[in-house]
Design a protein around this motif. Structure first.
Motif, PDB file in Angstrom:
ATOM      1  N   LEU A   1     -11.101 108.248 -63.052  1.00  0.00           N
ATOM      2  CA  LEU A   1      -9.706 107.470 -62.497  1.00  0.00           C
ATOM      3  C   LEU A   1     -10.319 106.692 -61.661  1.00  0.00           C
ATOM      4  O   LEU A   1     -10.794 106.818 -60.680  1.00  0.00           O
ATOM      5  CB  LEU A   1      -8.775 108.679 -61.824  1.00  0.00           C
ATOM      6  CG  LEU A   1      -7.784 108.007 -61.008  1.00  0.00           C
ATOM      7  CD1 LEU A   1      -6.507 107.509 -62.277  1.00  0.00           C
ATOM      8  CD2 LEU A   1      -6.870 108.939 -60.396  1.00  0.00           C
ATOM      9  N   PRO A   2      -9.913 105.335 -62.247  1.00  0.00           N
ATOM     10  CA  PRO A   2     -10.260 104.209 -61.084  1.00  0.00           C
ATOM     11  C   PRO A   2     -10.025 104.346 -59.943  1.00  0.00           C
ATOM     12  O   PRO A   2      -8.616 104.913 -59.592  1.00  0.00           O
ATOM     13  CB  PRO A   2      -9.715 102.947 -61.874  1.00  0.00           C
ATOM     14  CG  PRO A   2      -9.596 103.476 -63.279  1.00  0.00           C
ATOM     15  CD  PRO A   2      -9.300 104.822 -63.457  1.00  0.00           C
ATOM     16  N   TYR A   3     -10.345 103.896 -58.611  1.00  0.00           N
ATOM     17  CA  TYR A   3     -10.010 103.781 -57.382  1.00  0.00           C
ATOM     18  C   TYR A   3      -8.708 102.824 -57.373  1.00  0.00           C
ATOM     19  O   TYR A   3      -8.082 103.241 -56.375  1.00  0.00           O
ATOM     20  CB  TYR A   3     -11.057 103.509 -56.411  1.00  0.00           C
ATOM     21  CG  TYR A   3     -12.174 104.607 -56.199  1.00  0.00           C
ATOM     22  CD1 TYR A   3     -11.993 105.531 -55.596  1.00  0.00           C
ATOM     23  CD2 TYR A   3     -13.292 104.557 -57.195  1.00  0.00           C
ATOM     24  CE1 TYR A   3     -13.045 106.703 -55.281  1.00  0.00           C
ATOM     25  CE2 TYR A   3     -14.357 105.643 -57.050  1.00  0.00           C
ATOM     26  CZ  TYR A   3     -14.204 106.771 -56.172  1.00  0.00           C
ATOM     27  OH  TYR A   3     -15.058 107.684 -55.970  1.00  0.00           O
ATOM     28  N   ALA A   4      -8.930 101.876 -58.300  1.00  0.00           N
ATOM     29  CA  ALA A   4      -7.797 100.875 -58.054  1.00  0.00           C
ATOM     30  C   ALA A   4      -7.560 100.498 -59.623  1.00  0.00           C
ATOM     31  O   ALA A   4      -8.421 100.638 -60.302  1.00  0.00           O
ATOM     32  CB  ALA A   4      -8.134  99.627 -57.324  1.00  0.00           C
TER      33      ALA A   4
ATOM     34  N   THR B   1     -12.552  97.504 -47.181  1.00  0.00           N
ATOM     35  CA  THR B   1     -11.472  98.259 -47.222  1.00  0.00           C
ATOM     36  C   THR B   1     -10.541  97.745 -48.431  1.00  0.00           C
ATOM     37  O   THR B   1     -10.497  96.502 -48.607  1.00  0.00           O
ATOM     38  CB  THR B   1     -10.891  98.255 -45.995  1.00  0.00           C
ATOM     39  OG1 THR B   1     -10.566  97.015 -45.448  1.00  0.00           O
ATOM     40  CG2 THR B   1     -11.867  99.168 -44.980  1.00  0.00           C
ATOM     41  N   PRO B   2      -9.681  98.692 -48.918  1.00  0.00           N
ATOM     42  CA  PRO B   2      -8.759  98.128 -49.994  1.00  0.00           C
ATOM     43  C   PRO B   2      -7.428  97.206 -49.176  1.00  0.00           C
ATOM     44  O   PRO B   2      -7.143  97.288 -48.216  1.00  0.00           O
ATOM     45  CB  PRO B   2      -8.036  99.486 -50.244  1.00  0.00           C
ATOM     46  CG  PRO B   2      -9.027 100.621 -49.822  1.00  0.00           C
ATOM     47  CD  PRO B   2      -9.474 100.125 -48.895  1.00  0.00           C
ATOM     48  N   THR B   3      -7.213  96.235 -50.163  1.00  0.00           N
ATOM     49  CA  THR B   3      -6.066  95.361 -49.688  1.00  0.00           C
ATOM     50  C   THR B   3      -5.327  94.997 -50.744  1.00  0.00           C
ATOM     51  O   THR B   3      -5.549  95.486 -52.129  1.00  0.00           O
ATOM     52  CB  THR B   3      -6.743  93.862 -49.407  1.00  0.00           C
ATOM     53  OG1 THR B   3      -7.365  93.204 -50.710  1.00  0.00           O
ATOM     54  CG2 THR B   3      -7.866  94.046 -48.352  1.00  0.00           C
ATOM     55  N   PRO B   4      -4.108  94.295 -50.758  1.00  0.00           N
ATOM     56  CA  PRO B   4      -3.423  94.120 -51.990  1.00  0.00           C
ATOM     57  C   PRO B   4      -4.106  93.325 -53.279  1.00  0.00           C
ATOM     58  O   PRO B   4      -3.788  93.561 -54.253  1.00  0.00           O
ATOM     59  CB  PRO B   4      -2.233  93.556 -51.417  1.00  0.00           C
ATOM     60  CG  PRO B   4      -2.345  93.898 -50.262  1.00  0.00           C
ATOM     61  CD  PRO B   4      -3.553  94.162 -49.528  1.00  0.00           C
TER      62      PRO B   4
END
Length: 736
Positions: A225-228, A557-560
């Protein structure tokens, strides 16, 4: 009358034929069930022959089975004949303990496993009723291929499921859907769980390997499952980078940007030479506008003596060069031979062939010591399997391996290649002579049968010449182009040297239940090592020139817009910080302070990375994880930081002595003495940053240290404090 009689006979025959044609024919008798093809899959499905039940070492409750049905003959013997045959009631099969216990009708530690009149129950009952026929190698079908679909599944959200299908192809060409009787397990339950029917339910982002076991065969499929939902990565032309980026793209991980020139300079210098560049070399590299300066630096470092020293150190760890086993003279001979091979860039297959076939004096022939470190055929078997095949086979010395497919017979058939080497004393004290004997065999201690030479993982015994060196036969196969596992293990070890972890981790633990994090990357590296004819330097150059190696250790870190890589710890989306190895750290502390350690009885000027062995090398190397080279395990070198290391760096008398009496600060204070005080202090701080971190300090960093220095009553003490702070900085202690 005769005509009438003939007519009646003819009519009777016609009537009988008509009746026979009209009568329902008896169904053809069903073939008897096969113990191997029908009964053992049921036991595997029920978990009876797993490592936590009767498949464990010594079995359970006095009843032992081979792990995952790898040895049908052994299983039949223990079910039917062992324990005086009490598990089978031949006169009334339905009263057999082998059936009553899993039905829960008599006490069973494993609990109730069979439902009455279920398919599994009826298979076992029918086999018992048919007289419990034994496995028959002539008639039993063998599995030629186990196919698992899908091979690689990708889902889009938590909660999605994937149905796994398993088909077996048999030796007669027939196929059978065996999903019903396959056993499934997930490598990472936090990512995906799997039930008894092969239905995988995804719980969270990441990738999990699903192990599928059927009738002694094991296959692996992957569910991710992709992280994003998307991953943005730079354009790449290097095939190695493409394999890594393909995995990152699949998992929705964004690679970190390219590291800075100063980060690259420090990283590659430490990785290849265990030394830091001088401030002038650093300035020259950082100021150079040459777009090829990184690849040129790699080429330059690969030709240095320091590279030879560090690569020799790694091989000495791998081969356990230890004077305790070899004597000082033997260890010195072994070390000098290994270093000579590295300096000549001897292809790794030829290097390995020489090791495995070494003979002669251990004081005068370096590779002869390989057979002295591992002193028995059994020791050599385990050392060779672990070092060159990445296989931990030691458990099979005493019993069938509890978790993998290796039987005790596999172990001793492989050990038979070392049955005819001998060792005897030499003319000098502590010397040994390794030679080839004309006879000698090794026996399997379980059945006392003479072992037949057979390559690990192969089914056909090897016929050797009567008086030939069997080790040469083994070495020819091991290093041959058809044995990809040898190249695969070597490539994985090389990768681990520069990333801190292998594509298969641990690097000496290749098995189906420990699959590579990126199979395509590993196979590409294997191809390149084979194509270069085992030129380790060429593959090193390939790895270090890749964008994968040159990525920053910065965590995204994740961003939009970007999914980030904060949760990546195995797919190489970024560089993973690594604590410097014990020898490297001690050497660079000595280099930076201008006062190196003295190692008795070695001559003055020897660096820690040049020590031939680990004995009597000092407390610093011990607490920072230098291996003792006593056991066969990559875990012997510890890269983990601990409290003892921190306390030693803070309070050690040797560190304080280096700061107080090293030549570095004395020279800097002398060189900058004529300068005006504020400028002088800032310039010295700048030099210290170039010395330790291969970069200039930021304005804030410089001002902070200069302010501290100017508060001290003694200028030298202030500079010692500044250097001490840099030596204890995470940026210095870790490779980033």
């Amino acid at each position: 009358m005769k005509r009438l009689h003939a007519t009646l006979l003819s009519a009777s025959a016609a009537l009988l034929a008509a009746l026979a044609f009209a009568s329902p024919q008896k169904p053809a008798p069903k073939p008897k069930l096969s113990f191997t093809n029908d009964v053992l899959p049921v036991l595997t499905k029920l978990g009876c022959n797993q490592g936590n039940c009767h498949g464990q070492q010594g079995g359970k409750g006095g009843f032992a089975l081979s792990l995952r049905a790898w040895d049908p003959a052994f299983d039949f013997e223990n079910i039917v004949r062992a324990a005086s045959g009490r598990r089978i009631a031949a006169s009334d099969p339905t009263r057999s303990l082998f059936l009553l216990k899993p039905l829960g009708l008599v006490p069973h530690a494993g609990g109730k496993l069979l439902t009455p009149y279920s398919e599994a129950h009826l298979i076992i009952q029918r086999w018992l009723a048919e007289g419990h026929p034994a496995p028959d190698e002539k008639t039993d079908l063998s599995i030629t291929e186990l196919t698992v679909t899908p091979e690689d599944a990708l889902v889009r959200k938590p909660g999605d499921s994937v149905a796994i299908s398993v088909r077996a192809t048999y030796s007669d060409g027939t196929q059978r859907d065996v999903t019903r009787w396959s056993r499934f397990s997930s490598q990472n339950d936090a990512v995906a769980s799997v039930d008894d029917t092969g239905k995988v339910r995804v719980r969270g982002p990441g990738e999990s390997a699903i192990l599928v076991a059927y009738s002694g065969e094991v296959k692996v499929t992957r569910v991710a499952l992709p992280y994003a939902p998307l991953s943005l990565h730079p354009e790449a032309t290097n095939p190695l980078d493409l394999t890594v980026l393909g995995k990152l793209d699949k998992l929705g991980l964004t690679p970190s940007p390219r590291c800075t020139d100063s980060e690259f300079l420090r990283r590659v210098s430490l990785d290849l030479t265990a030394t830091l560049p001088t401030p002038s070399q650093t300035r020259q590299f950082l100021d150079s506008p040459d777009p090829q300066k990184r690849s040129k630096l790699i080429d330059k470092l690969l030709e240095t003596d320091a590279y030879v020293d560090l690569r020799t150190l790694k091989l000495c760890d791998l081969l356990r060069v230890n004077g305790q086993f070899l004597s000082d003279e033997g260890a010195d001979t072994y070390y000098r031979w290994i270093r000579q091979q590295v300096a000549q860039n001897t292809p790794f297959d030829k290097f390995t062939f020489a090791l495995l076939t070494g003979k002669g004096s251990t004081f005068h022939t370096g590779p002869a010591n390989y057979c002295r470190v591992a002193q028995t055929p059994e020791d050599l078997t385990e050392a060779t399997a672990s070092t060159f095949l990445g296989t931990r086979i030691g458990c099979a010395r005493c019993h069938n391996h509890p978790f993998e497919r290796w039987k005790q017979s596999d172990y001793y058939n492989f050990a038979a290649f070392f049955a005819r080497y001998g060792r005897k004393g030499g003319p000098e004290f502590g010397e040994e002579q390794v030679y080839v004997k004309r006879d000698g065999e090794i026996a399997n201690p379980r059945n006392k049968a003479t072992a037949k030479m057979r390559f690990l993982g192969e089914k056909v015994p090897v016929a050797g010449e009567p008086f030939a060196d069997r080790r040469e036969t083994l070495a020819t196969w091991l290093t041959g182009k058809d044995n990809r596992q040898f190249a695969r293990v070597a490539a994985n070890r090389l990768w681990s040297d520069f990333f801190g972890r292998g594509i298969v981790e641990p690097v000496d633990d290749f098995r189906l239940s420990n699959p590579p994090s990126n199979p395509k990357a590993l196979e590409y590296l294997t191809d390149q090592l084979l194509a270069s004819r085992f030129d380790l330097k060429a593959v090193t150059r390939l790895i270090l020139n890749s964008e994968t190696y040159q990525r920053s250790s910065q965590i995204l870190t994740p961003t939009p817009l970007l999914p980030g890589n904060v949760r990546d710890d195995r797919y190489f989306a970024r560089a993973y910080p690594r604590r410097l190895g014990a020898e490297t750290l001690l050497d660079v502390v000595g280099q930076v302070t201008g006062k190196r350690d003295r190692f008795y009885p070695y001559p003055d000027g020897i660096r820690a990375t040049q020590l031939r062995e680990s004995r009597n090398s000092g407390y610093f190397l011990e607490i920072f994880g230098r291996p003792k080279r006593e056991i066969l395990c990559s875990c012997e070198r510890s890269p983990q930081p601990n409290l003892s290391q921190s306390l030693h760096l803070v309070n050690s008398g040797s560190i304080n002595d280096k700061l107080a009496n090293g030549t570095t600060l004395k020279k800097l204070l002398t060189d900058f003495e004529p300068w005006a005080k504020p400028v002088r202090d800032a310039r010295i701080v700048e030099e210290l940053y170039y010395l330790t971190l291969c970069r200039p300090p930021s304005k804030a960093e410089s001002e902070k240290l200069v302010a501290h220095i100017q508060k001290q009553k003694e200028r030298k003490q202030g500079f010692e404090d500044a250097l001490w702070a840099l030596l204890n900085a995470e940026e210095f202690l870790f490779q980033k």
